[in-house]
Design a protein around this motif. Structure first.
Motif, short mmCIF file in Angstrom:
data_model
loop_
_atom_site.label_atom_id
_atom_site.label_comp_id
_atom_site.label_asym_id
_atom_site.label_seq_id
_atom_site.Cartn_x
_atom_site.Cartn_y
_atom_site.Cartn_z
N ARG A 221 0.82 -1.21 0.00
CA ARG A 221 0.00 0.00 0.00
C ARG A 221 0.85 1.26 0.00
O ARG A 221 1.94 1.28 0.54
N ILE A 222 0.29 2.34 -0.53
CA ILE A 222 1.02 3.60 -0.64
C ILE A 222 1.20 4.27 0.71
O ILE A 222 2.20 4.95 0.95
N GLY A 223 0.21 4.09 1.63
CA GLY A 223 0.21 4.88 2.86
C GLY A 223 0.80 4.14 4.06
O GLY A 223 0.89 2.91 4.09
N GLU A 224 1.17 4.94 5.04
CA GLU A 224 1.69 4.40 6.30
C GLU A 224 0.68 3.42 6.90
O GLU A 224 -0.52 3.58 6.71
N LYS A 225 1.16 2.44 7.63
CA LYS A 225 0.32 1.42 8.28
C LYS A 225 -0.56 0.67 7.27
O LYS A 225 -1.69 0.31 7.56
N ASP A 226 -0.05 0.48 6.07
CA ASP A 226 -0.75 -0.29 5.03
C ASP A 226 -2.13 0.26 4.72
O ASP A 226 -3.14 -0.45 4.76
N THR A 227 -2.17 1.54 4.41
CA THR A 227 -3.43 2.18 4.03
C THR A 227 -3.31 2.74 2.60
O THR A 227 -2.21 2.89 2.09
N GLY A 228 -4.46 3.04 2.01
CA GLY A 228 -4.45 3.67 0.69
C GLY A 228 -4.33 2.68 -0.45
O GLY A 228 -4.47 1.46 -0.27
N LEU A 229 -4.05 3.20 -1.62
CA LEU A 229 -4.06 2.39 -2.84
C LEU A 229 -2.92 1.38 -2.89
O LEU A 229 -1.86 1.60 -2.29
N VAL A 337 13.59 0.33 0.99
CA VAL A 337 12.55 1.35 1.05
C VAL A 337 12.49 2.02 -0.33
O VAL A 337 13.52 2.42 -0.87
N VAL A 338 11.28 2.09 -0.88
CA VAL A 338 11.12 2.65 -2.24
C VAL A 338 10.77 4.13 -2.14
O VAL A 338 9.91 4.53 -1.36
N MET A 339 11.47 4.93 -2.94
CA MET A 339 11.19 6.37 -3.02
C MET A 339 10.40 6.60 -4.31
O MET A 339 10.84 6.18 -5.39
N VAL A 340 9.24 7.26 -4.18
CA VAL A 340 8.37 7.40 -5.35
C VAL A 340 8.12 8.88 -5.67
O VAL A 340 8.40 9.76 -4.85
N ALA A 341 7.57 9.09 -6.86
CA ALA A 341 7.18 10.45 -7.28
C ALA A 341 5.86 10.79 -6.60
O ALA A 341 4.95 9.95 -6.55
N GLY A 342 5.74 12.01 -6.05
CA GLY A 342 4.51 12.44 -5.40
C GLY A 342 3.32 12.23 -6.32
O GLY A 342 3.37 12.57 -7.50
N GLY A 383 7.03 6.25 -11.64
CA GLY A 383 6.37 6.39 -10.35
C GLY A 383 7.29 5.94 -9.23
O GLY A 383 7.62 6.68 -8.30
N ARG A 384 7.74 4.68 -9.33
CA ARG A 384 8.74 4.23 -8.37
C ARG A 384 10.09 4.66 -8.93
O ARG A 384 10.47 4.27 -10.05
N VAL A 385 10.83 5.46 -8.20
CA VAL A 385 12.04 6.10 -8.74
C VAL A 385 13.31 5.40 -8.27
O VAL A 385 14.17 5.04 -9.08
N LEU A 386 13.44 5.22 -6.96
CA LEU A 386 14.64 4.58 -6.40
C LEU A 386 14.21 3.56 -5.34
O LEU A 386 13.14 3.71 -4.74
N GLU A 414 9.21 14.25 -3.65
CA GLU A 414 9.59 12.85 -3.32
C GLU A 414 8.71 12.36 -2.17
O GLU A 414 8.36 13.10 -1.26
N TYR A 415 8.34 11.05 -2.20
CA TYR A 415 7.59 10.46 -1.10
C TYR A 415 8.10 9.04 -0.85
O TYR A 415 8.45 8.31 -1.78
#
Ligand code: AMP
Ligand code: GLY
Length: 429
Positions: A221-229, A337-342, A383-386, A414-415
């Motif tokens: 999931r995109i969000g902290e604590k396994d929330t979101g898309l 840990v994956v760094m993605v585009a906002g 989307g997934r950058v690094l 960055e997110y």
């Protein structure tokens, strides 16, 4: 030997990184690759599904080992293409043929396969437009939650978990009648919901023998604590503490052996990676899905923990000599840990200049969606950058290294998730 890696993500950068450390590797090519793989070998601008151009390139450049990263070329039959060409069939290729790739390409095929070989998995039934009414009745009386899966490849979006029978009916109709996932949902697998803790086990097989690679957990999931898309994956941790020797022994006896033997008995010469998504239900493993390739970002953590020469293992896979190969796994932990585009996994921008990668020395920075601009700067290109991988004697130390590395890298918007591995730390304590 000359080696070609197909793909362009963090997984493929990790393969290139590990392969380039081997004395067996002469020239390394990556098609199409990214800004990270360009530092380890030569990027070649060929699409992973353009078999004619790949075949010509392999012949012209005396490539003798091809490692297929993503599933598409496998499902489309890249192995079958190589095997049917007199001057390509001797090339060692890591990845199953189209029939074997159906384990990922068709959920119905994979469920039938598991049922045939008595491999523990959720109970299921498959429906098409011709059995719509029967399907509607089936989901109406099915205990909730109900899992509905598009049969074909749907870029990781084809699984819907319905909390009510009414929602399941609506979803089944959308998939079968309104073609919600196009051709992929012309067949729908309806299955029992399994509750437990998920983990992934990876196997490298040469069709007869196999090596069980380190297990890993990913964070979808995109969000902290396994929330979101849902995303392609926001992080990974290896090893997984609840995948201890006793649990893995059950996985090997109940799942890995019947899978490898089942493939062989059905005449499928499975040479490649088998990625088994599992649910641990009270100490017993159940298969959620098979993938016919490595995971991304699991590969970054898994390969970091393999001490043996990866090229030797890949050659053994392609040549059917895996049992002669040395295979050693590090006792260290690896976390990615994956760094993605906002905005990812929704809309996001590309082309942002990335700062600070060269300052990272406590972790390995794997590139995923990156590119060089005209002035040679590394810019975002996906989307997934690094994917930043830290190692350590403990999961805690590995996470510290990954997050210290991340602190040094920046670009506009960055997110990343800040809670990768926290659930595992809670389990260990
Ligand atoms: P898949 O594409 O099959 O990996 O499914 C995507 C995700 O849906 C999995 O990683 C699980 O989190 C969830 N899922 C799939 N099948 C089930 C199931 N039978 N029970 C519970 N969760 C499931
Ligand atoms: N990280 C999940 C996958 O590669 O399918």
């Amino acid at each position: 030997m000359n080696i070609l890696v197909l793909g362009s993500g963090g997984r493929e950068h990790a393969f290139a990184w590990k392969i380039s450390q081997s004395p067996r590797c002469n020239k390394l090519y990556i098609a199409p690759g990214n800004a990270g793989t360009a530092q380890l070998g030569e990027n070649v601008n060929i699409k992973v599904t353009d078999f004619d151009t790949i075949g010509s390139f392999v012949k012209e450049n005396q490539v003798s080992l091809v490692v297929v990263g993503p599933e598409d070329p496998l499902v489309l039959g890249i192995r079958d293409y190589f095997e049917s060409d007199a001057s390509l069939k001797e090339v060692l290729l890591v990845g199953p043929n189209a029939k074997g790739a159906q384990l990922e390409g068709s959920k119905d095929f994979s469920k039938q396969f598991m049922h045939r070989h008595k491999i523990p998995t959720a109970r299921s039934k498959t429906f098409t437009i011709n059995s719509l009414e029967e399907g509607m009745n089936y989901v109406s009386s099915h205990p909730t939650p109900i899992v509905l899966k598009a049969d074909g490849l749907a870029a990781g979006k084809g699984v819907i978990i319905s909390e009510t029978n009414a929602h399941a009916r609506e979803t089944l109709k959308e998939m079968l009648v309104d073609a919600k996932f196009g051709e992929a949902s012309s067949r729908v697998v309806v299955e029992q919901f399994l509750s437990g803790i998920e983990l992934s086990v990876f196997v490298l097989s040469d069709g007869t023998d196999y090596k069980i690679l380190p297990s890993a957990k990913d964070y979808k999931r995109i969000g902290e604590k396994d929330t979101g898309l849902n995303t392609g994956g926001m992080g990974s941790v290896s090893p997984v503490p609840f995948a201890d020797a006793a649990f893995l022994a059950k996985v090997e006896e109940r799942i890995i052996k019947p899978s490898i033997n089942g493939l062989k008995s059905e005449g499928i010469d499975y040479k490649g990676f088998l990625f088994i998504g599992l649910m641990n239900m009270g100490g017993d493993p159940y298969v959620i899905e098979y993938n016919v390739r490595m995971g991304d970002p699991e590969t970054q953590s898994v390969l970091s923990r393999i001490d043996s020469d990866l090229v030797e293992l890949l050659e053994g896979c392609g040549a059917g000599t895996l049992n002669t190969k040395n295979f050693e796994v590090s006792s260290k932990a690896a976390t990615t840990v994956v760094m993605v585009a906002g905005g990812y996994p929704g809309n996001y921008e590309k082309g942002k200049v990335i700062y600070g990668i060269e300052a990272v020395n406590e972790a390995i920075v794997f590139h995923a969606g990156t590119h060089h601009n005209e002035t040679g700067e590394v810019i975002t290109n996906g989307g997934r950058v690094l994917a930043v991988t830290g190692m350590g004697e403990t999961v805690e130390k590995a996470l510290e290294n990954a997050y210290n590395g991340i602190e040094k890298i920046s670009w506009q918007d960055e997110y990343h998730r800040t809670d990768i591995g926290q659930d595992i730390l809670r389990l260990i304590k």
